[in-house]
Design a protein around this motif. Structure first.
Motif, PDB file in Angstrom:
ATOM      1  N   LYS A  35      10.560 -13.091 -14.254  1.00 51.10           N
ATOM      2  CA  LYS A  35      11.813 -13.018 -14.993  1.00 51.10           C
ATOM      3  C   LYS A  35      12.273 -14.424 -15.349  1.00 51.10           C
ATOM      4  O   LYS A  35      12.370 -15.293 -14.480  1.00 51.10           O
ATOM      5  CB  LYS A  35      12.896 -12.305 -14.162  1.00 51.10           C
ATOM      6  N   MET A  82      17.191 -10.347 -16.055  1.00 52.36           N
ATOM      7  CA  MET A  82      16.420  -9.238 -15.489  1.00 52.36           C
ATOM      8  C   MET A  82      16.017  -8.183 -16.523  1.00 52.36           C
ATOM      9  O   MET A  82      15.760  -7.038 -16.164  1.00 52.36           O
ATOM     10  CB  MET A  82      17.235  -8.566 -14.378  1.00 52.36           C
ATOM     11  N   THR A  83      15.948  -8.552 -17.785  1.00 50.88           N
ATOM     12  CA  THR A  83      15.567  -7.577 -18.805  1.00 50.88           C
ATOM     13  C   THR A  83      14.127  -7.097 -18.588  1.00 50.88           C
ATOM     14  O   THR A  83      13.292  -7.812 -18.026  1.00 50.88           O
ATOM     15  CB  THR A  83      15.690  -8.183 -20.209  1.00 50.88           C
ATOM     16  N   GLN A  84      13.860  -5.895 -19.049  1.00 49.80           N
ATOM     17  CA  GLN A  84      12.551  -5.276 -18.871  1.00 49.80           C
ATOM     18  C   GLN A  84      11.487  -6.012 -19.666  1.00 49.80           C
ATOM     19  O   GLN A  84      11.691  -6.377 -20.828  1.00 49.80           O
ATOM     20  CB  GLN A  84      12.613  -3.812 -19.321  1.00 49.80           C
ATOM     21  N   LYS A 100      12.517   0.510 -14.828  1.00 49.03           N
ATOM     22  CA  LYS A 100      13.958   0.301 -14.894  1.00 49.03           C
ATOM     23  C   LYS A 100      14.271  -1.137 -14.500  1.00 49.03           C
ATOM     24  O   LYS A 100      13.570  -1.732 -13.676  1.00 49.03           O
ATOM     25  CB  LYS A 100      14.697   1.277 -13.970  1.00 49.03           C
ATOM     26  N   GLU A 101      15.329  -1.666 -15.087  1.00 48.34           N
ATOM     27  CA  GLU A 101      15.705  -3.048 -14.812  1.00 48.34           C
ATOM     28  C   GLU A 101      16.376  -3.177 -13.445  1.00 48.34           C
ATOM     29  O   GLU A 101      16.864  -2.205 -12.868  1.00 48.34           O
ATOM     30  CB  GLU A 101      16.654  -3.562 -15.903  1.00 48.34           C
ATOM     31  N   ASN A 102      16.388  -4.426 -12.943  1.00 48.17           N
ATOM     32  CA  ASN A 102      17.135  -4.793 -11.727  1.00 48.17           C
ATOM     33  C   ASN A 102      16.606  -4.150 -10.453  1.00 48.17           C
ATOM     34  O   ASN A 102      17.321  -4.068  -9.453  1.00 48.17           O
ATOM     35  CB  ASN A 102      18.624  -4.469 -11.867  1.00 48.17           C
ATOM     36  N   ARG A 121       9.110  -8.531  -8.199  1.00 52.13           N
ATOM     37  CA  ARG A 121       8.983  -7.526  -9.279  1.00 52.13           C
ATOM     38  C   ARG A 121       7.510  -7.250  -9.557  1.00 52.13           C
ATOM     39  O   ARG A 121       7.173  -6.312 -10.268  1.00 52.13           O
ATOM     40  CB  ARG A 121       9.683  -8.073 -10.527  1.00 52.13           C
ATOM     41  N   GLU A 239       3.900  -4.724 -15.145  1.00 54.92           N
ATOM     42  CA  GLU A 239       4.929  -5.241 -16.048  1.00 54.92           C
ATOM     43  C   GLU A 239       4.636  -6.706 -16.362  1.00 54.92           C
ATOM     44  O   GLU A 239       4.437  -7.512 -15.452  1.00 54.92           O
ATOM     45  CB  GLU A 239       6.318  -5.116 -15.418  1.00 54.92           C
ATOM     46  N   ASN A 242       8.980 -11.264 -19.012  1.00 57.58           N
ATOM     47  CA  ASN A 242       9.941 -11.031 -20.102  1.00 57.58           C
ATOM     48  C   ASN A 242      10.213 -12.298 -20.904  1.00 57.58           C
ATOM     49  O   ASN A 242      11.201 -12.381 -21.626  1.00 57.58           O
ATOM     50  CB  ASN A 242      11.250 -10.457 -19.557  1.00 57.58           C
TER      51      ASN A 242
END
Length: 280
Positions: A35, A82-84, A100-102, A121, A239, A242
């Motif tokens: 992130k 913290m955006t996806q 999902k974020e966060n 993450r 993931e 970002n």
């Protein structure tokens, strides 16, 4: 040294920190679950000269009274964004991605002070032998992934298949037909600005957390019990970061231009001092 030099010098040191943040973002563009951080600035203390003695003359004034001279700017916060990030399919059963974020996994990290819960993450999991017919679920750096009770996850026997549902339940089917199941520890981050980077794509509480007068429950919400339905996990995927390279390059150029402007201010101030000293 005149005021211009002081202001520019103060700002230059803070701009260097912003350049470091941007460089770190760009260096981690291919880091799973990374992130980015975004720098925000605020003013340093200023000096005010109240040159108007007749306060009645200042009625209905829209700007602050007097003359204010600033001393530069400082880095107020390196905020965690913290955006996806984009999700890429890997077809590897121990790869997971939050949808999902966060949300973060809990990780047990061995530090000089002992065991400590940190957060990540990055959902790329691995198996590490810890004994006879026993495997530990770990990160790429060997840190233990824990269950909802913060206990390391150990798989006994010979695993054959792995299944991770969207609510973070890991089910291991073994060659002898037996099954082991674990609930992966997941937290919801309510105040990401309190998270501190610990290295290796891990986050933790700041070292001065005890002095911040903030409760742990204000920063994190443990997703246990009925709250596990709020977890969003996709198996066989990871993931991506970002980080947007185009945005980071734009921010980098803008920061470099600001840096050059401040450096130019010092040069001009030095020339002005030279002219003053040359007056006879």
């Amino acid at each position: 040294m005149n005021r211009t030099m002081i202001t520019a010098t103060n700002t230059l040191s803070q701009l260097q920190k912003q350049l470091d943040i941007i460089s770190n973002n760009m260096a981690n563009i291919d880091t799973n679950g990374f992130k980015r951080r975004e720098a925000t600035f605020t003013e340093l203390m200023y000096q005010q000269f109240n040159n108007q003695r007749n306060l009645a003359a200042e009625v209905n004034r829209l700007t602050p009274n007097g003359i204010r001279q600033g001393t530069g700017a400082k880095l107020a916060q390196a905020q965690l964004v913290m955006t996806q990030g984009p999700i890429k399919t890997t077809d590897r059963p121990l790869d997971t991605a939050f949808t999902k974020e966060n949300q973060l996994y809990k990780v047990l990290v061995q530090t000089e002070a002992g065991s400590e819960i940190q957060y990540t993450r990055n959902g790329a999991f691995y198996l590490s032998p810890v004994g006879v017919n026993e495997l530990a679920l770990v990160t790429a750096d060997g840190h233990s992934i824990v269950d909802e009770y913060e206990n390391p996850i150990y798989i006994t026997g010979e695993p054959k298949d792995y299944s991770i549902d969207p609510n973070g339940r890991l089910t291991v089917t073994k060659t002898d037909g037996t099954v082991q199941a674990f609930n992966l520890a997941v937290v919801q981050v309510n105040k990401p600005q309190f998270l501190e980077s610990k290295g290796n794509n891990l986050y933790g509480l700041p070292t001065n957390f005890a002095q911040l007068n903030v409760g742990l429950e204000e920063i994190f919400t443990d997703l246990v019990g009925p709250l596990r339905n709020e977890i969003g996990i996709q198996q066989n995927a990871l993931e991506s970061s970002n980080v947007d390279m185009a945005k980071e390059m734009t921010d980098l150029m803008n920061t470099q231009r600001t840096y050059q402007f401040q450096s130019r201010s010092i040069s001009i101030a030095d020339q002005m001092l030279g002219l003053v000293n040359g007056i006879r």
